[in-house]
Design a protein around this motif. Structure first.
Motif, PDB file in Angstrom:
ATOM      1  N   HIS A   1      -1.613  17.407  -0.190  1.00 26.88           N
ATOM      2  CA  HIS A   1      -0.795  16.993   0.948  1.00 26.88           C
ATOM      3  C   HIS A   1       0.686  17.106   0.612  1.00 26.88           C
ATOM      4  O   HIS A   1       1.101  16.829  -0.501  1.00 26.88           O
ATOM      5  CB  HIS A   1      -1.100  15.547   1.338  1.00 26.88           C
ATOM      6  N   GLY A   2       1.489  17.480   1.596  1.00 27.70           N
ATOM      7  CA  GLY A   2       2.933  17.581   1.446  1.00 27.70           C
ATOM      8  C   GLY A   2       3.636  16.361   2.003  1.00 27.70           C
ATOM      9  O   GLY A   2       3.068  15.257   2.032  1.00 27.70           O
ATOM     10  N   HIS A   3       4.847  16.572   2.509  1.00 29.78           N
ATOM     11  CA  HIS A   3       5.676  15.475   3.022  1.00 29.78           C
ATOM     12  C   HIS A   3       5.410  15.309   4.519  1.00 29.78           C
ATOM     13  O   HIS A   3       6.210  15.707   5.366  1.00 29.78           O
ATOM     14  CB  HIS A   3       7.155  15.764   2.759  1.00 29.78           C
ATOM     15  N   TYR A   4       4.269  14.749   4.822  1.00 28.46           N
ATOM     16  CA  TYR A   4       3.898  14.481   6.208  1.00 28.46           C
ATOM     17  C   TYR A   4       2.879  13.353   6.221  1.00 28.46           C
ATOM     18  O   TYR A   4       2.323  12.985   5.191  1.00 28.46           O
ATOM     19  CB  TYR A   4       3.329  15.729   6.890  1.00 28.46           C
TER      20      TYR A   4
ATOM     21  N   TRP B   1       0.876  -1.182   0.000  1.00 24.01           N
ATOM     22  CA  TRP B   1       0.000   0.000   0.000  1.00 24.01           C
ATOM     23  C   TRP B   1       0.906   1.222   0.000  1.00 24.01           C
ATOM     24  O   TRP B   1       1.835   1.302   0.804  1.00 24.01           O
ATOM     25  CB  TRP B   1      -0.883  -0.002   1.241  1.00 24.01           C
ATOM     26  N   TRP B   2       0.692   2.160  -0.949  1.00 27.78           N
ATOM     27  CA  TRP B   2       1.571   3.311  -1.123  1.00 27.78           C
ATOM     28  C   TRP B   2       0.751   4.586  -1.082  1.00 27.78           C
ATOM     29  O   TRP B   2      -0.190   4.758  -1.845  1.00 27.78           O
ATOM     30  CB  TRP B   2       2.286   3.190  -2.463  1.00 27.78           C
ATOM     31  N   ALA B   3       1.099   5.505  -0.191  1.00 33.35           N
ATOM     32  CA  ALA B   3       0.422   6.800  -0.066  1.00 33.35           C
ATOM     33  C   ALA B   3       1.421   7.917  -0.352  1.00 33.35           C
ATOM     34  O   ALA B   3       2.563   7.866   0.109  1.00 33.35           O
ATOM     35  CB  ALA B   3      -0.142   6.953   1.345  1.00 33.35           C
ATOM     36  N   HIS B   4       0.971   8.930  -1.097  1.00 32.98           N
ATOM     37  CA  HIS B   4       1.880  10.039  -1.412  1.00 32.98           C
ATOM     38  C   HIS B   4       1.092  11.320  -1.637  1.00 32.98           C
ATOM     39  O   HIS B   4       0.080  11.324  -2.347  1.00 32.98           O
ATOM     40  CB  HIS B   4       2.703   9.722  -2.669  1.00 32.98           C
ATOM     41  N   GLY B   5       1.536  12.407  -1.018  1.00 35.56           N
ATOM     42  CA  GLY B   5       0.927  13.718  -1.209  1.00 35.56           C
ATOM     43  C   GLY B   5       1.327  14.316  -2.542  1.00 35.56           C
ATOM     44  O   GLY B   5       2.485  14.219  -2.949  1.00 35.56           O
ATOM     45  N   THR B   6       0.389  14.969  -3.203  1.00 34.38           N
ATOM     46  CA  THR B   6       0.650  15.512  -4.542  1.00 34.38           C
ATOM     47  C   THR B   6       1.528  16.760  -4.535  1.00 34.38           C
ATOM     48  O   THR B   6       2.065  17.133  -5.579  1.00 34.38           O
ATOM     49  CB  THR B   6      -0.674  15.850  -5.264  1.00 34.38           C
ATOM     50  N   VAL B   7       1.694  17.411  -3.380  1.00 37.20           N
ATOM     51  CA  VAL B   7       2.535  18.614  -3.322  1.00 37.20           C
ATOM     52  C   VAL B   7       3.745  18.405  -2.403  1.00 37.20           C
ATOM     53  O   VAL B   7       4.271  19.353  -1.826  1.00 37.20           O
ATOM     54  CB  VAL B   7       1.720  19.866  -2.911  1.00 37.20           C
TER      55      VAL B   7
END
Length: 197
Positions: free
Chosen positions: A177-180, A140-146
């Motif tokens: 979402h950013g790097h958090y 499962w991979w989650a990543h913020g677009t910004v």
């Protein structure tokens, strides 16, 4: 209900204890018998931070990280050995594990692996080392677009890389979402892990 184990690996400069609050966000009864481990990375010099010594699983050469960034493959492989030792210890105690690099190179099938704001830390030469059992571990991979630290393009490169390895990956983009790590990500991760317990 069978016991389960979640091994949570923190990001650059962070620590295991600083992430322990995360287990309080997993409120489903399915997690009642879950054991959690929040190890801290050893202190290492980090190139992208002018060689400053900080908790780091391996060296990171430049930020932001892109899909084509140079990687510290030797450092990653050493860190993978350390993570495998942690997983082996838990399995020997009768538990199953949920913990990208470590999952890919672990010789057995794990309950799952989750990547939050991460990237593929090595090139395709590692694909030959992925065992048939490891290929059955879901990701499962989650990543913020910004995300300005690990660019969204670096996260998006993960699922195609895993597909080349013959692995399944569920990718979830988080607009704005950013790097958090957000509460929304943790809620979705809780559901994903819970469905596999």
């Amino acid at each position: 209900m069978a016991r389960s184990f979640v091994l949570w690996l923190h990001g650059l400069g962070d620590s295991g204890p600083a992430n322990e609050y995360i287990k309080t966000r997993f409120t489903s009864p399915k997690f009642k018998l879950t054991e959690w481990s929040f190890p801290s990375a050893p202190p290492n010099p980090v190139t992208c931070n002018c060689g400053a010594v900080m908790p780091s699983w391996f060296d990171i050469y430049k930020i932001p990280i892109t899909a084509n960034s140079r990687n510290d493959e030797n450092g990653v492989l050493q860190a993978v050995k350390n993570v495998h030792a942690m997983i082996d210890k838990e399995i020997a105690a009768g538990m199953c594990a949920l913990a990208l690099a470590s999952v890919l190179l672990y010789p057995k099938t794990l309950g799952g692996g989750a990547v939050l704001s991460g990237w593929v830390p090595f090139n395709s030469s590692v694909l030959d080392q992925v065992s048939a059992d490891a290929k059955r571990t879901p990701i499962w991979w989650a990543h913020g677009t910004v995300d300005i630290i690990v660019l969204f393009e670096a996260g998006q490169a993960g699922p195609p890389f895993l597909a080349k390895a013959g692995m399944s990956c569920e990718f979830k983009a988080y607009p704005g979402h950013g790097h958090y790590i957000s509460d929304e990500e943790l809620h979705n991760l809780e559901s994903w892990i819970g469905a596999r317990l």
